[in-house]
Design a protein around this motif. Structure first.
Motif, short mmCIF file in Angstrom:
data_model
loop_
_atom_site.label_atom_id
_atom_site.label_comp_id
_atom_site.label_asym_id
_atom_site.label_seq_id
_atom_site.Cartn_x
_atom_site.Cartn_y
_atom_site.Cartn_z
N GLY A 78 0.81 -1.46 -0.18
CA GLY A 78 -0.08 -0.16 0.06
C GLY A 78 0.79 1.14 0.11
O GLY A 78 0.41 2.36 -0.65
N GLU A 178 -8.18 -7.26 6.40
CA GLU A 178 -7.26 -6.11 7.06
C GLU A 178 -7.68 -6.29 8.59
O GLU A 178 -6.41 -5.83 9.35
N ARG A 187 -3.04 -13.27 7.10
CA ARG A 187 -4.43 -13.03 7.18
C ARG A 187 -5.08 -13.27 5.80
O ARG A 187 -6.36 -13.32 5.93
N GLU A 401 -5.55 -1.79 -2.41
CA GLU A 401 -6.07 -0.64 -2.10
C GLU A 401 -7.53 -0.29 -2.58
O GLU A 401 -7.76 -0.72 -3.96
MG MG Z 1 -1.99 -3.23 2.26
#
Ligand code: MG
Ligand code: ADP
Length: 422
Positions: A78, A178, A187, A401
């Motif tokens: 990101g 997230e 994750r 994103e």
């Molecule tokens: Mg990221």
């Protein structure tokens, strides 16, 4: 073939750290694993700790780039997305985007770092070992070309992407997971299992421009012009895992040898400086001179005749990816290279069972999902694509994103940026 150049020496490096990325340990990881390595390799750096989202984007949009030989990101993907878009928003984007970019994995989504490591032909590595490998590449200082993809949204906003465009299952997993960021890269597996339980179909139209000519096989291109490596810091090299050092002694040293675990910011400032509050200047911020997307008609026009329109309109996922890895343990595109000039387009059509979808993602760890013989999985190499969601609800991500939900199209710009790799 790929021409690697070498970073200017000394390489004045700006290292941008997102202290909240991954498990919130990027700064500790830097201090513990990278700082000593850079000092030993005489790489002068300035550490910039981002304070909020888009801080890095504003900073590089306005920075005096003549002061820097490399911009390095210590975070997840990101933060690099911010930096690339900040560079492309500058009036002098053409020179700005030539600034060598480096990646030190400190986030939970470290797809580019995993891809760069893979391109270097090293055996797979995760977590701290991946970080050390990327730190070592930064010290070596070889720079190769990186394709970027220009992405157009319905609101006529334009973005630049280095990794992926996703809709459906993959985008939902990325964003929903997230909240598990504190567990690190795993994750994505957790998110995949949760999303499988509520598997859904996404309606939309997909079209693409097939890449007819495929460039030479990647291996030939890598080996052609890579300059020979001469270790300049034998003491550093001998403390690294042997696979990181070409022709090194086979004896593998403990990773601890090159780890400095003292988190002492004063000692960072001995060789370099820490900046937490760089103010944006006033230069740049003019979009008059941005690159043209010759392959794309405007979004309200039909796609050109040489495009392929996909018959199916019910999807489980659409994923356009331009690196080998979607995450540290997802080897999505076995043949991909940073500069292959290709968008690797995958889609999975509705009707796939939950076990079959899970099998695909588990096989992806070894890059063997295309050999699963799954009739719902389609893979095409393309240069441009358009996606028009019909489902009212959904998520689209670019480089992980979230972007505006709606019609979206993209085209590749081969070798637009430069990447520290190899
Ligand atoms: Mg990221
Ligand atoms: P991760 O892999 O853990 O998601 P990223 O580098 O992708 O790490 O960062 C996650 C998000 O945090 C990105 O949207 C990035 O723009 C944003 N971000 C960057 N710096 C900061 C900061 N200082 N505080 C909050 N968010 C930030």
């Amino acid at each position: 073939g790929v021409t690697y150049t070498e970073l200017r020496r000394p390489c004045r490096t700006m290292i941008l750290v997102n202290p909240h990325s991954g498990r919130g340990q990027a700064l500790q990881l830097f201090t513990g694993h990278i700082r000593a390595m850079l000092t030993e390799a005489s790489v002068p750096y300035t550490l910039v700790i981002t304070e909020h989202q888009n801080h890095a984007r504003e900073l590089v949009r306005n920075a005096d780039l003549t002061q820097w030989d490399a911009l390095v990101i210590m975070s997840g993907d990101g933060l690099l997305f911010e930096v690339i878009n900040g560079l492309m928003e500058r009036e002098d984007w053409q020179q700005a985007i030539q600034t060598p970019l480096g990646m030190l994995p400190g986030g939970s989504g470290n797809a580019l770092a995993a891809s760069i490591h893979h391109y270097s032909q090293s055996p797979p590595a995760w977590n701290e070992e991946l970080l050390l490998s990327c730190g070592f590449m930064l010290c070596k200082g070889l720079v190769g070309p990186l394709d970027l993809v220009s992405v157009h949204l319905a609101s006529s906003q334009r973005l630049f992407s280095f990794l992926s465009l996703a809709w459906g299952f993959v985008a939902d997993v990325d964003i929903e997971s997230e909240k598990y960021r504190h567990v690190g890269a795993i994750r994505f597996l957790m998110g995949t299992l949760v999303r499988l339980a509520s598997l859904r179909v996404y309606q939309g139209r997909l079209a693409y421009l097939p890449a007819k000519e495929v460039p030479k096989p990647p291996n030939e291109r890598v080996k052609a012009t890579r300059p020979p490596f001469t270790p300049q810091q034998p003491s550093l090299c001998s403390s690294l895992p042997c696979h990181l050092v070409p022709r090194a002694s086979p004896k593998q040293s403990s990773l601890k040898n090159c780890v400095d675990t003292n988190l002492n910011q004063n000692s960072i400032t001995n060789s370099s400086s820490v900046i937490t509050n760089i103010r944006p200047g006033t230069q740049g911020n003019n979009k008059t001179a941005s690159p043209t997307d010759s392959l794309l008609p405007s979004l309200d026009q039909p796609v050109p005749e040489n495009w392929t329109v996909v018959n199916e309109e019910d999807f489980v996922l659409v994923l356009a990816i331009y690196q080998s890895h979607l995450a540290e343990d997802l080897w999505t595109v076995p043949g991909a290279m940073a500069d292959d000039g290709l968008i690797h387009l995958f889609y999975v059509t509705a009707g796939i069972s939950r076990p079959a979808l899970l099998r695909l993602f588990l096989a992806m760890e070894r890059g063997s999902h295309l050999a699963c013989g799954c009739p719902h999985l389609v893979y095409e190499k393309v240069r441009a694509l358009r996606l028009e969601p019909v489902s009212q609800q959904g998520m689209i991500t670019v480089d992980g994103e979230v972007v505006e939900y709606g019609p979206i199209q993209a085209q590749v710009h081969p070798r637009m940026a430069r990447l520290i790799c190899g």
